[in-house]
Design a protein around this motif. Sequence first.
Motif, PDB file in Angstrom:
ATOM      1  N   ASN A 105      -1.328   3.630  -7.646  1.00  0.00           N
ATOM      2  CA  ASN A 105      -0.671   3.329  -9.038  1.00  0.00           C
ATOM      3  C   ASN A 105       0.225   4.764  -9.483  1.00  0.00           C
ATOM      4  OD1 ASN A 105      -1.470   0.566  -9.142  1.00  0.00           O
ATOM      5  ND2 ASN A 105      -3.197   1.261 -10.240  1.00  0.00           N
ATOM      6  N   PHE A 106      -0.562   5.736  -9.310  1.00  0.00           N
ATOM      7  CA  PHE A 106      -0.037   7.219  -9.642  1.00  0.00           C
ATOM      8  C   PHE A 106       0.032   7.998  -8.610  1.00  0.00           C
ATOM      9  CE2 PHE A 106      -1.561   5.803 -13.690  1.00  0.00           C
ATOM     10  CZ  PHE A 106      -0.431   5.957 -14.687  1.00  0.00           C
ATOM     11  N   ALA A 107       1.099   8.864  -8.557  1.00  0.00           N
ATOM     12  CA  ALA A 107       1.067   9.618  -7.586  1.00  0.00           C
ATOM     13  C   ALA A 107       1.789  11.015  -7.953  1.00  0.00           C
ATOM     14  CB  ALA A 107       1.804   9.737  -6.088  1.00  0.00           C
ATOM     15  N   SER A 108       1.083  12.133  -7.541  1.00  0.00           N
ATOM     16  CA  SER A 108       1.539  13.545  -8.174  1.00  0.00           C
ATOM     17  C   SER A 108       1.506  14.718  -7.065  1.00  0.00           C
ATOM     18  CB  SER A 108       0.692  13.872  -9.107  1.00  0.00           C
ATOM     19  OG  SER A 108       1.189  15.205  -9.694  1.00  0.00           O
ATOM     20  N   PRO A 151       0.942  -1.361  -0.021  1.00  0.00           N
ATOM     21  CA  PRO A 151      -0.007   0.263   0.088  1.00  0.00           C
ATOM     22  C   PRO A 151       0.650   1.207   0.040  1.00  0.00           C
ATOM     23  CG  PRO A 151      -0.024  -1.171   2.188  1.00  0.00           C
ATOM     24  CD  PRO A 151       0.826  -1.998   1.334  1.00  0.00           C
ATOM     25  N   GLY A 152       0.373   2.129  -0.735  1.00  0.00           N
ATOM     26  CA  GLY A 152       1.156   3.651  -0.797  1.00  0.00           C
ATOM     27  C   GLY A 152       2.226   3.464  -1.502  1.00  0.00           C
ATOM     28  N   SER A 153       2.608   2.606  -2.301  1.00  0.00           N
ATOM     29  CA  SER A 153       3.827   2.575  -3.265  1.00  0.00           C
ATOM     30  C   SER A 153       3.418   2.623  -4.808  1.00  0.00           C
ATOM     31  CB  SER A 153       4.524   1.424  -2.790  1.00  0.00           C
ATOM     32  OG  SER A 153       5.792   1.460  -3.515  1.00  0.00           O
ATOM     33  N   PRO A 154       3.441   3.858  -5.052  1.00  0.00           N
ATOM     34  CA  PRO A 154       3.024   4.128  -6.679  1.00  0.00           C
ATOM     35  C   PRO A 154       4.108   3.416  -7.531  1.00  0.00           C
ATOM     36  CG  PRO A 154       3.762   6.142  -5.594  1.00  0.00           C
ATOM     37  CD  PRO A 154       3.959   5.046  -4.726  1.00  0.00           C
ATOM     38  N   ALA A 155       3.594   3.096  -8.897  1.00  0.00           N
ATOM     39  CA  ALA A 155       4.349   2.620  -9.878  1.00  0.00           C
ATOM     40  C   ALA A 155       5.077   4.011 -10.486  1.00  0.00           C
ATOM     41  CB  ALA A 155       3.621   1.872 -10.892  1.00  0.00           C
ATOM     42  N   VAL A 156       4.296   5.031 -10.532  1.00  0.00           N
ATOM     43  CA  VAL A 156       4.573   6.247 -11.196  1.00  0.00           C
ATOM     44  C   VAL A 156       4.478   7.244 -10.189  1.00  0.00           C
ATOM     45  CG1 VAL A 156       4.123   8.009 -12.949  1.00  0.00           C
ATOM     46  CG2 VAL A 156       3.896   5.264 -13.501  1.00  0.00           C
ATOM     47  N   LEU A 157       5.292   8.445 -10.134  1.00  0.00           N
ATOM     48  CA  LEU A 157       5.554   9.318  -9.287  1.00  0.00           C
ATOM     49  C   LEU A 157       5.686  10.526 -10.254  1.00  0.00           C
ATOM     50  CD1 LEU A 157       5.322  10.766  -6.495  1.00  0.00           C
ATOM     51  CD2 LEU A 157       7.947  10.357  -6.231  1.00  0.00           C
ATOM     52  N   ILE A 158       4.682  11.714 -10.073  1.00  0.00           N
ATOM     53  CA  ILE A 158       4.877  12.667 -10.850  1.00  0.00           C
ATOM     54  C   ILE A 158       5.328  13.869 -10.084  1.00  0.00           C
ATOM     55  CG2 ILE A 158       3.395  14.482 -12.380  1.00  0.00           C
ATOM     56  CD1 ILE A 158       1.660  12.049 -13.080  1.00  0.00           C
ATOM     57  N   ILE A 159       6.290  14.601 -10.413  1.00  0.00           N
ATOM     58  CA  ILE A 159       6.608  15.769  -9.475  1.00  0.00           C
ATOM     59  C   ILE A 159       6.740  17.230 -10.341  1.00  0.00           C
ATOM     60  CG2 ILE A 159       8.846  16.491  -8.109  1.00  0.00           C
ATOM     61  CD1 ILE A 159       9.565  13.961  -7.830  1.00  0.00           C
TER      62      ILE A 159
END
Length: 191
Positions: free
Chosen positions: A84-87, A31-39
Amino acid sequence: MALGSHMKAAFGPSWKQVLCEGKLVEGIIDPGSPAVLIISTSALRSLELLRGVRSLTKECHAAKLFSKHMKVEEQVAMLKNRVNFASGTPSRVKKLIDIEALGLSRLTMIVLDMQADVKGYSLFTLPQVRDEFWDLYKDFFHQRLLQGHLRICLFGPIPSANGKEFKGKKRRVPNEQVAEPQLQILSCVLF
């Protein structure tokens, strides 16, 4: 929409399982581990980029990781599910990693927003954000990149040789200024 297309292409045939599934898989997907991180530089820009992947986040909502109108506690609660995605912005992303709410076990791609704001500042030129990003990069991403476990995507307008943005085909518009490029004229460069 262009960002979603780039993500599908970058993940290849397995994009649906990695980017669209919403269920936690014990022992495989933390949990809480995205595949893609947008910064990006700001909360508003983070939201704009998340709109580009909206079609991929129907079953598994993207995590919004910035301080504007969101408390850390709310984000920690949201990160107890599959992501899956975090930004977000560099400072909030670093804070969530430091308190171990945001995991990096699944992280395979970082999307760095290269779009300049109205004053011409970007992720690498806005002084405070730039410093926070490089601290984040050195502490959590550099070694993973060197080991081949992480890819970086620079996402933004394609610069031309004269330093101005690429605007696509030239059209003559009498007595009107040419509109700024839209997301369709963006590129994604993978390292």
